[in-house]
Design a protein around this motif. Structure first.
Motif, PDB file in Angstrom:
ATOM      1  N   ARG A   1       0.834  -1.213   0.000  1.00  0.00           N
ATOM      2  CA  ARG A   1       0.000   0.000   0.000  1.00  0.00           C
ATOM      3  C   ARG A   1       0.867   1.262   0.000  1.00  0.00           C
ATOM      4  O   ARG A   1       0.552   2.247  -0.679  1.00  0.00           O
ATOM      5  N   LEU A   2       1.965   1.220   0.732  1.00  0.00           N
ATOM      6  CA  LEU A   2       2.887   2.359   0.754  1.00  0.00           C
ATOM      7  C   LEU A   2       3.464   2.602  -0.641  1.00  0.00           C
ATOM      8  O   LEU A   2       3.516   3.741  -1.134  1.00  0.00           O
ATOM      9  N   VAL A   3       3.895   1.514  -1.276  1.00  0.00           N
ATOM     10  CA  VAL A   3       4.489   1.634  -2.614  1.00  0.00           C
ATOM     11  C   VAL A   3       3.458   2.198  -3.590  1.00  0.00           C
ATOM     12  O   VAL A   3       3.752   3.092  -4.390  1.00  0.00           O
ATOM     13  N   ARG A   4       2.235   1.670  -3.511  1.00  0.00           N
ATOM     14  CA  ARG A   4       1.182   2.164  -4.428  1.00  0.00           C
ATOM     15  C   ARG A   4       0.961   3.671  -4.243  1.00  0.00           C
ATOM     16  O   ARG A   4       0.802   4.416  -5.210  1.00  0.00           O
ATOM     17  N   ALA A   5       0.947   4.091  -3.009  1.00  0.00           N
ATOM     18  CA  ALA A   5       0.667   5.500  -2.722  1.00  0.00           C
ATOM     19  C   ALA A   5       1.761   6.425  -3.251  1.00  0.00           C
ATOM     20  O   ALA A   5       1.496   7.603  -3.500  1.00  0.00           O
ATOM     21  N   HIS A   6       2.959   5.906  -3.429  1.00  0.00           N
ATOM     22  CA  HIS A   6       4.093   6.761  -3.804  1.00  0.00           C
ATOM     23  C   HIS A   6       4.635   6.440  -5.201  1.00  0.00           C
ATOM     24  O   HIS A   6       5.739   6.872  -5.525  1.00  0.00           O
ATOM     25  N   SER A   7       3.867   5.687  -5.991  1.00  0.00           N
ATOM     26  CA  SER A   7       4.359   5.272  -7.315  1.00  0.00           C
ATOM     27  C   SER A   7       3.348   5.633  -8.392  1.00  0.00           C
ATOM     28  O   SER A   7       2.148   5.396  -8.227  1.00  0.00           O
ATOM     29  N   ARG A   8       3.846   6.172  -9.484  1.00  0.00           N
ATOM     30  CA  ARG A   8       2.942   6.493 -10.596  1.00  0.00           C
ATOM     31  C   ARG A   8       2.437   5.212 -11.249  1.00  0.00           C
ATOM     32  O   ARG A   8       1.254   5.095 -11.555  1.00  0.00           O
ATOM     33  N   LEU A   9       3.318   4.247 -11.460  1.00  0.00           N
ATOM     34  CA  LEU A   9       2.951   2.988 -12.103  1.00  0.00           C
ATOM     35  C   LEU A   9       3.454   1.820 -11.257  1.00  0.00           C
ATOM     36  O   LEU A   9       4.568   1.870 -10.725  1.00  0.00           O
ATOM     37  N   VAL A  10       2.627   0.788 -11.167  1.00  0.00           N
ATOM     38  CA  VAL A  10       2.992  -0.400 -10.392  1.00  0.00           C
ATOM     39  C   VAL A  10       2.937  -1.627 -11.296  1.00  0.00           C
ATOM     40  O   VAL A  10       1.963  -1.838 -12.026  1.00  0.00           O
ATOM     41  N   VAL A  11       4.002  -2.428 -11.229  1.00  0.00           N
ATOM     42  CA  VAL A  11       4.106  -3.644 -12.032  1.00  0.00           C
ATOM     43  C   VAL A  11       4.162  -4.857 -11.101  1.00  0.00           C
ATOM     44  O   VAL A  11       4.957  -4.882 -10.151  1.00  0.00           O
ATOM     45  N   ALA A  12       3.324  -5.855 -11.372  1.00  0.00           N
ATOM     46  CA  ALA A  12       3.419  -7.143 -10.673  1.00  0.00           C
ATOM     47  C   ALA A  12       4.488  -7.955 -11.391  1.00  0.00           C
ATOM     48  O   ALA A  12       4.310  -8.364 -12.540  1.00  0.00           O
TER      49      ALA A  12
ATOM     50  N   ASP B   1      -0.805  -1.832 -12.648  1.00  0.00           N
ATOM     51  CA  ASP B   1      -0.856  -1.277 -14.004  1.00  0.00           C
ATOM     52  C   ASP B   1      -0.387  -2.258 -15.063  1.00  0.00           C
ATOM     53  O   ASP B   1      -0.779  -2.161 -16.218  1.00  0.00           O
ATOM     54  N   LEU B   2       0.472  -3.193 -14.669  1.00  0.00           N
ATOM     55  CA  LEU B   2       1.007  -4.136 -15.658  1.00  0.00           C
ATOM     56  C   LEU B   2       1.402  -5.423 -14.946  1.00  0.00           C
ATOM     57  O   LEU B   2       1.959  -5.390 -13.843  1.00  0.00           O
TER      58      LEU B   2
END
Ligand code: SF4
Length: 178
Positions: free
Chosen positions: A72-83, A143-144
């Motif tokens: 959740r922290l990473v999501r809040a501070h990242s424009r794009l998130v990749v699994a 996002d990807l």
């Protein structure tokens, strides 16, 4: 894009094989290096997640409250998130435990299949567990998806290049599933 792409890589419940795949980009990593800044990663010495990154690649399933909080922290501070990899995309190895509840799991590991005398689960070094190991998209927006165990280095290069060149991740034809 103008300026260097601020990239983070994050290790949740995974084996680090996806990070090995990141390093296996080899000389392509060197080619991309002038356009990237590795702002946070197990590969660099930075303790706190930065205020803002452009792209975060997350390895591993979400298996503990600590994993969940970090995702959740990473999501809040990242424009794009990749699994990054099958564990993040669909649970994979960590999710094999999901047919058992946590008490059954600890009993199986520490008593039934003990390598030596059966013992009670230790009261330290085993973190609290969520009831299930979850793929990343069950916890935060993704996002990807880069599937594979581990994902091929070429797929990581393709994703990084796409973001650097301003492509829309959701339109990448071969990397997204689910
Ligand atoms: Fe390891 Fe495979 Fe999971 Fe990546 S997807 S963390 S290589 S088990």
């Amino acid at each position: 894009m103008s300026g260097r792409l601020r990239v983070a890589t994050v290790w949740l419940d995974g084996c680090s094989g996806c990070h090995m795949s990141f390093l296996d980009m080899d000389e392509l990593l060197l080619e991309l290096a002038p356009r990237l800044e590795l702002a946070y990663s197990p590969l660099v010495d930075r303790k706190e997640f930065p205020d803002r990154v452009d792209l975060a690649l997350l390895e591993g399933a979400v298996s503990t409250p600590e994993d969940e909080a970090k995702a959740r922290l990473v999501r809040a501070h990242s424009r794009l998130v990749v699994a990054l990899g099958d564990c993040a995309c669909q649970g994979n190895v960590p999710a094999l435990r999901n047919r058992l509840d946590n008490e059954q799991l600890l009993d199986l590991v520490y008593r039934q299949q003990a390598d030596g005398p059966a013992a009670a689960p230790p009261d330290r070094n085993v973190p609290p567990l969520l009831t299930h190991s979850l793929p990343l998209h069950r916890v935060i927006a993704v996002d990807l998806f880069l599937p594979g165990c581990p994902p091929p280095p070429a797929a990581i290069v393709r994703a990084l290049t796409a973001v650097l060149d301003g492509e829309t991740l959701s339109e990448l034809p071969t990397l997204k599933f689910g």
